[in-house]
Write a protein that holds these residues in place. Structure first.
Motif, PDB file in Angstrom:
ATOM      1  N   GLN B  37      66.495  87.579  14.241  1.00 45.45           N
ATOM      2  CA  GLN B  37      66.039  86.321  14.638  1.00 45.45           C
ATOM      3  C   GLN B  37      65.230  85.788  13.258  1.00 45.45           C
ATOM      4  OE1 GLN B  37      62.767  85.718  18.060  1.00 45.45           O
ATOM      5  NE2 GLN B  37      61.735  87.021  16.200  1.00 45.45           N
ATOM      6  N   VAL B  38      65.619  84.497  13.348  1.00 38.72           N
ATOM      7  CA  VAL B  38      64.796  83.505  11.888  1.00 38.72           C
ATOM      8  C   VAL B  38      63.441  83.192  12.391  1.00 38.72           C
ATOM      9  CG1 VAL B  38      65.178  81.708  10.520  1.00 38.72           C
ATOM     10  CG2 VAL B  38      67.173  83.028  11.438  1.00 38.72           C
ATOM     11  N   VAL B  39      62.442  83.507  11.351  1.00 35.76           N
ATOM     12  CA  VAL B  39      61.173  83.204  11.997  1.00 35.76           C
ATOM     13  C   VAL B  39      60.668  81.849  10.965  1.00 35.76           C
ATOM     14  CG1 VAL B  39      60.310  85.225  12.924  1.00 35.76           C
ATOM     15  CG2 VAL B  39      60.077  84.957  10.402  1.00 35.76           C
ATOM     16  N   ALA B  40      61.232  81.809   9.786  1.00 37.68           N
ATOM     17  CA  ALA B  40      60.848  80.721   8.755  1.00 37.68           C
ATOM     18  C   ALA B  40      62.130  80.372   7.688  1.00 37.68           C
ATOM     19  CB  ALA B  40      59.849  81.263   7.892  1.00 37.68           C
ATOM     20  N   VAL B  41      61.890  79.053   7.511  1.00 35.75           N
ATOM     21  CA  VAL B  41      62.829  78.477   6.553  1.00 35.75           C
ATOM     22  C   VAL B  41      61.920  77.590   5.556  1.00 35.75           C
ATOM     23  CG1 VAL B  41      64.911  76.842   6.314  1.00 35.75           C
ATOM     24  CG2 VAL B  41      64.648  78.368   7.996  1.00 35.75           C
ATOM     25  N   SER B  42      62.197  78.067   4.227  1.00 41.34           N
ATOM     26  CA  SER B  42      61.493  76.974   3.132  1.00 41.34           C
ATOM     27  C   SER B  42      62.310  76.686   2.242  1.00 41.34           C
ATOM     28  CB  SER B  42      60.282  77.972   2.608  1.00 41.34           C
ATOM     29  OG  SER B  42      59.612  77.194   1.774  1.00 41.34           O
ATOM     30  N   ASP B  43      62.448  75.174   2.044  1.00 45.72           N
ATOM     31  CA  ASP B  43      63.210  74.697   1.004  1.00 45.72           C
ATOM     32  C   ASP B  43      62.633  73.765   0.262  1.00 45.72           C
ATOM     33  OD1 ASP B  43      66.449  74.243   0.525  1.00 45.72           O
ATOM     34  OD2 ASP B  43      65.326  72.576   0.362  1.00 45.72           O
ATOM     35  N   ILE B  44      62.937  73.720  -1.007  1.00 42.68           N
ATOM     36  CA  ILE B  44      61.890  72.789  -1.820  1.00 42.68           C
ATOM     37  C   ILE B  44      62.240  71.418  -1.685  1.00 42.68           C
ATOM     38  CG2 ILE B  44      63.713  72.792  -4.001  1.00 42.68           C
ATOM     39  CD1 ILE B  44      60.946  73.394  -5.704  1.00 42.68           C
ATOM     40  N   LYS B  45      63.449  71.076  -1.107  1.00 46.03           N
ATOM     41  CA  LYS B  45      63.610  69.479  -0.835  1.00 46.03           C
ATOM     42  C   LYS B  45      63.651  69.381   0.663  1.00 46.03           C
ATOM     43  CE  LYS B  45      66.926  68.758  -4.524  1.00 46.03           C
ATOM     44  NZ  LYS B  45      68.458  68.878  -4.931  1.00 46.03           N
ATOM     45  N   LYS B  46      64.061  70.089   1.464  1.00 50.60           N
ATOM     46  CA  LYS B  46      64.074  69.766   2.848  1.00 50.60           C
ATOM     47  C   LYS B  46      62.583  70.251   3.760  1.00 50.60           C
ATOM     48  CE  LYS B  46      69.221  70.790   3.327  1.00 50.60           C
ATOM     49  NZ  LYS B  46      69.341  71.397   1.674  1.00 50.60           N
ATOM     50  N   GLY B  47      61.917  70.747   3.049  1.00 48.62           N
ATOM     51  CA  GLY B  47      60.764  71.292   3.588  1.00 48.62           C
ATOM     52  C   GLY B  47      60.577  72.445   4.224  1.00 48.62           C
ATOM     53  N   SER B  48      59.684  72.718   5.153  1.00 50.87           N
ATOM     54  CA  SER B  48      59.366  74.046   5.513  1.00 50.87           C
ATOM     55  C   SER B  48      58.811  74.320   6.992  1.00 50.87           C
ATOM     56  CB  SER B  48      58.215  74.733   4.539  1.00 50.87           C
ATOM     57  OG  SER B  48      57.628  75.852   5.153  1.00 50.87           O
ATOM     58  N   ILE B  49      59.426  75.215   7.792  1.00 54.29           N
ATOM     59  CA  ILE B  49      59.081  75.451   9.201  1.00 54.29           C
ATOM     60  C   ILE B  49      58.640  76.943   9.308  1.00 54.29           C
ATOM     61  CG2 ILE B  49      61.442  75.222   9.699  1.00 54.29           C
ATOM     62  CD1 ILE B  49      58.447  74.213  11.804  1.00 54.29           C
ATOM     63  N   TYR B  50      57.776  77.310  10.259  1.00 52.04           N
ATOM     64  CA  TYR B  50      57.592  78.760  10.419  1.00 52.04           C
ATOM     65  C   TYR B  50      56.822  78.871  11.918  1.00 52.04           C
ATOM     66  CZ  TYR B  50      54.959  83.050  10.350  1.00 52.04           C
ATOM     67  OH  TYR B  50      54.183  84.357  10.846  1.00 52.04           O
ATOM     68  N   LYS B  68      67.863  65.386   7.717  1.00 55.53           N
ATOM     69  CA  LYS B  68      66.220  65.315   8.113  1.00 55.53           C
ATOM     70  C   LYS B  68      65.446  66.387   7.718  1.00 55.53           C
ATOM     71  CE  LYS B  68      67.700  62.428  11.997  1.00 55.53           C
ATOM     72  NZ  LYS B  68      67.712  62.510  13.425  1.00 55.53           N
ATOM     73  N   PRO B  69      64.363  66.022   7.446  1.00 55.06           N
ATOM     74  CA  PRO B  69      63.442  66.985   6.819  1.00 55.06           C
ATOM     75  C   PRO B  69      63.056  68.208   7.926  1.00 55.06           C
ATOM     76  CG  PRO B  69      62.052  64.934   7.475  1.00 55.06           C
ATOM     77  CD  PRO B  69      63.613  64.563   7.468  1.00 55.06           C
ATOM     78  N   LEU B  70      62.888  69.433   7.531  1.00 51.79           N
ATOM     79  CA  LEU B  70      62.698  70.534   8.347  1.00 51.79           C
ATOM     80  C   LEU B  70      61.350  70.072   9.217  1.00 51.79           C
ATOM     81  CD1 LEU B  70      63.714  73.556   6.293  1.00 51.79           C
ATOM     82  CD2 LEU B  70      65.077  72.094   8.268  1.00 51.79           C
ATOM     83  N   GLU B  71      60.349  69.335   8.634  1.00 46.66           N
ATOM     84  CA  GLU B  71      59.019  69.267   9.377  1.00 46.66           C
ATOM     85  C   GLU B  71      59.435  68.468  10.525  1.00 46.66           C
ATOM     86  OE1 GLU B  71      58.948  69.251   6.097  1.00 46.66           O
ATOM     87  OE2 GLU B  71      57.072  70.628   5.542  1.00 46.66           O
ATOM     88  N   ASP B  72      60.481  67.798  10.845  1.00 48.32           N
ATOM     89  CA  ASP B  72      60.742  67.288  12.065  1.00 48.32           C
ATOM     90  C   ASP B  72      60.905  68.114  13.300  1.00 48.32           C
ATOM     91  OD1 ASP B  72      60.741  64.698  10.982  1.00 48.32           O
ATOM     92  OD2 ASP B  72      62.925  64.407  11.075  1.00 48.32           O
ATOM     93  N   TYR B  73      60.952  69.612  12.782  1.00 47.43           N
ATOM     94  CA  TYR B  73      61.227  70.407  14.042  1.00 47.43           C
ATOM     95  C   TYR B  73      60.175  70.383  14.649  1.00 47.43           C
ATOM     96  CZ  TYR B  73      62.005  75.127  16.095  1.00 47.43           C
ATOM     97  OH  TYR B  73      62.176  76.189  16.908  1.00 47.43           O
ATOM     98  N   PRO B  74      59.885  70.376  16.248  1.00 45.98           N
ATOM     99  CA  PRO B  74      59.023  69.943  17.041  1.00 45.98           C
ATOM    100  C   PRO B  74      57.874  71.098  17.091  1.00 45.98           C
ATOM    101  CG  PRO B  74      60.778  70.751  18.243  1.00 45.98           C
ATOM    102  CD  PRO B  74      61.266  70.613  17.085  1.00 45.98           C
ATOM    103  N   GLU B  75      58.050  71.949  16.967  1.00 44.03           N
ATOM    104  CA  GLU B  75      56.729  73.064  16.877  1.00 44.03           C
ATOM    105  C   GLU B  75      56.564  73.904  15.362  1.00 44.03           C
ATOM    106  OE1 GLU B  75      58.713  75.145  19.872  1.00 44.03           O
ATOM    107  OE2 GLU B  75      58.967  73.020  20.716  1.00 44.03           O
ATOM    108  N   GLY B  76      55.715  74.622  15.451  1.00 44.44           N
ATOM    109  CA  GLY B  76      55.522  75.812  14.452  1.00 44.44           C
ATOM    110  C   GLY B  76      54.482  75.261  13.349  1.00 44.44           C
ATOM    111  N   ILE B  77      54.443  76.024  12.244  1.00 48.58           N
ATOM    112  CA  ILE B  77      53.652  75.652  11.054  1.00 48.58           C
ATOM    113  C   ILE B  77      54.374  75.041  10.053  1.00 48.58           C
ATOM    114  CG2 ILE B  77      52.068  76.750   9.418  1.00 48.58           C
ATOM    115  CD1 ILE B  77      51.615  78.791  11.533  1.00 48.58           C
ATOM    116  N   LYS B  78      53.971  74.032   9.587  1.00 48.83           N
ATOM    117  CA  LYS B  78      54.793  73.427   8.500  1.00 48.83           C
ATOM    118  C   LYS B  78      54.315  73.623   7.125  1.00 48.83           C
ATOM    119  CE  LYS B  78      56.526  71.423  12.324  1.00 48.83           C
ATOM    120  NZ  LYS B  78      56.483  70.246  12.808  1.00 48.83           N
ATOM    121  N   GLY B  79      55.154  73.160   6.275  1.00 43.79           N
ATOM    122  CA  GLY B  79      54.395  73.088   4.600  1.00 43.79           C
ATOM    123  C   GLY B  79      54.244  74.390   3.855  1.00 43.79           C
ATOM    124  N   MET B  80      54.408  75.387   4.377  1.00 43.66           N
ATOM    125  CA  MET B  80      54.316  76.561   3.601  1.00 43.66           C
ATOM    126  C   MET B  80      55.365  76.531   2.607  1.00 43.66           C
ATOM    127  SD  MET B  80      53.837  79.330   6.438  1.00 43.66           S
ATOM    128  CE  MET B  80      53.280  80.789   5.704  1.00 43.66           C
TER     129      MET B  80
END
Lengths: 345, 345
Positions: B37-50, B68-80
């Motif tokens: 299961q993937v719980v988080a993705v963080s990329d310096i250019k694409k952004g971050s979602i958890y 597209k920026p990962l922050e476009d993902y509809p839920e979760g915590i952004k910006g880590m």
């Protein structure tokens, strides 16, 4: 993990494995937490010895090498036959290394079934049982929650089965092709240098590669057995010996070899199988004229090689020895290390 | 076993691995009892979602592929950021796949150390940290009772490190030699066919094998990094980049190639290391004229190959791809399967 082993059969491969565990005991303990103790050895010619507290394998090895009966061992219980050794000792792992009969698989097949059904792991380099019933034996092992390892039946200690089912697992393997017999590869190498088939065969016999009756090698029967094992185990498809088209190297003339060489090609005896679109399997053993750009074309002398066709990586080839006392003994060690990790999950 | 992963870096390799686990989820569960299961993705250019409950990776993959920026993902915590993602999420396994800097190893080195010291497993295809400090990182992992896998740093998904440390373990490996760079092997293959170095390089760049600045490949720097990793990990000897004699392929002329061909030989860029009698290591990257009887001579195009010198089996060679999005993504899967068995012992 402590492993108590019993040898059923104590010929050259068993002796090779004994040397390895005597020499590498501390390394195996340190790297893999494996402590190996031999409690029983039973051989139809050499006799049988059992000590539940462990045998002194230096003494046992010395008896075997000097052609003395194992009953000369100073302590322990003597005279137990194969099945008693399998079922009535405290061994948890049976090393089945009696002689091979690829037509019936016996007596090894009976030994292995008895061991698995008694809840004991089996490590074996015996081709017969694997050619006859690999899938059934693996299923029997699974049901009894034990391990059946037979790496040494394909390329001796060069990883073939463990490479496919462990290191390459995650890939879908849709086929394979390989140089699965060292004797014929040795003969073809010499023929390309100008030696006649007859002389090359004689040389192979002198070097111990070929037996007095070379039919099994030169007619492709040995390679055929390996194609059957690989198809059943790696491709997961039922296939028996009679399903494989087979042609040996005896029909290849010096002219054929020369002609191929002039066109930048090289004859190799290739065993192969491939899953077809209708999910059947097409399998063969046959001489093939390979372009020198094929990695298998560069594999000469008695060396073996095997290419797996995978979905993620494309072709992946392993090249290494395909026979030998230590090399085949080493296959038992690969199986034991794999067993250790598989059963502790 | 359930694995909760966080990607640090989300470029092509991470996306390749995502595709593999999306396609092969049920197979991995069935064969290896692995639920990923993937719980988080963080990329310096694409952004971050958890999302501690797990991300919908089809959605994440689609965002990444459409730039597209990962922050476009509809839920979760952004910006880590990377370090927050490593230390403050419920991921137990960090996939470190940021960009590679073989001189400093950064920022990946900091990421990997932070993860291991936080008691998290690390799987990484990042060469930088492995070239700089493989031994230290393995020791850090051991101390924290976690796993550090970096199969993809050598031959992408073709098993090299896992082959040596698992499937061939029990052997003493005393040296290795290999074709460790696909770009140069592609160029040498074309040159033997009569194409000039300049044209072959241009073709390699068009095919995506070589970068705009090809120095790293053609001067042997890429191969050198792999020699350093293999020496540290497989031979167990300390070696840094400056200890390796290095020569690239730019000095090889068409005349050299022709001359070798006429004498039944073939130029290959060979990376090698061998433990010497005084237990020091001699390591080099250099073009070598191999006889066609050497299995490495038959390895053409962008294919890689590696021969281990072993005490029990003699030379054992593996041949397969050395680069590619899915191929390198697959290396992460090999590591994950190996991790599963290693940590459950």
């Amino acid at each position: 993990m402590n492993v108590n082993i019993a040898f059923v059969g104590y010929g050259t491969v068993a002796q090779g494995f004994t040397e390895i565990i005597l020499e590498k005991g501390s390394q195996l303990k340190e790297q893999h937490d494996l402590s190996i103790q031999v409690v029983a050895v039973s051989d139809i010619k050499k006799g049988s010895i059992y000590d539940e507290k462990g045998l002194n394998m230096k003494k046992v090895l010395s008896l075997a090498k000097n052609n003395k009966p194992l009953e000369d061992y100073p302590e322990g219980i003597k005279g137990m036959n194969s099945l008693e050794t399998i079922t009535k000792t405290n061994a948890d792992t049976i090393i089945e290394v009696t002689y091979t009969d690829v037509k019936t698989g016996e007596p090894a097949l009976t030994h292995i079934k008895a061991a698995l059904n008694a809840g004991k792991h089996v490590l074996s380099t015996n081709k017969g049982p694997a050619v006859k019933q690999a899938a059934l034996l693996l299923e029997t092992a699974r049901k009894n929650n034990v391990y059946y390892g037979f790496e040494g039946t394909v390329l001796s200690g060069t990883p073939a089965l463990n490479l496919a089912s462990y290191t390459l697992s995650g890939n879908k393997i849709t086929g394979f092709k390989g140089i699965l017999n060292g004797t014929t590869n040795y003969i073809l190498t010499r023929m390309e240098e100008g030696m006649s088939y007859e002389k090359a065969l004689k040389k192979a016999q002198e070097l111990g590669y070929a037996e007095a009756d070379p039919t099994g090698d030169v007619e492709g029967l040995d390679a055929l057995g390996k194609v059957v094992i690989l198809t059943n185990v790696v491709l997961g498809k039922e296939l028996s010996r009679t399903d494989v088209k087979r042609k040996g190297i005896t029909g290849i003339s010096m002219d054929d070899v020369k002609h191929a060489k002039e066109h930048g090609k090289r004859w190799k005896l290739i065993g192969r199988a491939e899953i077809q679109k209708d999910s059947s399997v097409l399998a063969s053993v046959s001489p093939e004229k390979l372009p020198l750009s094929d990695p298998l074309a560069g594999v000469n002398e008695a060396v073996n090689a095997l290419t797996f066709m995978t979905d993620e990586l494309g072709p992946v080839t392993i090249i290494g020895p395909g026979a030998g006392k230590r090399e085949t003994g080493f296959a038992l060690l690969i199986d034991m290390i794999n067993m250790k990790y598989q059963i502790s999950r």
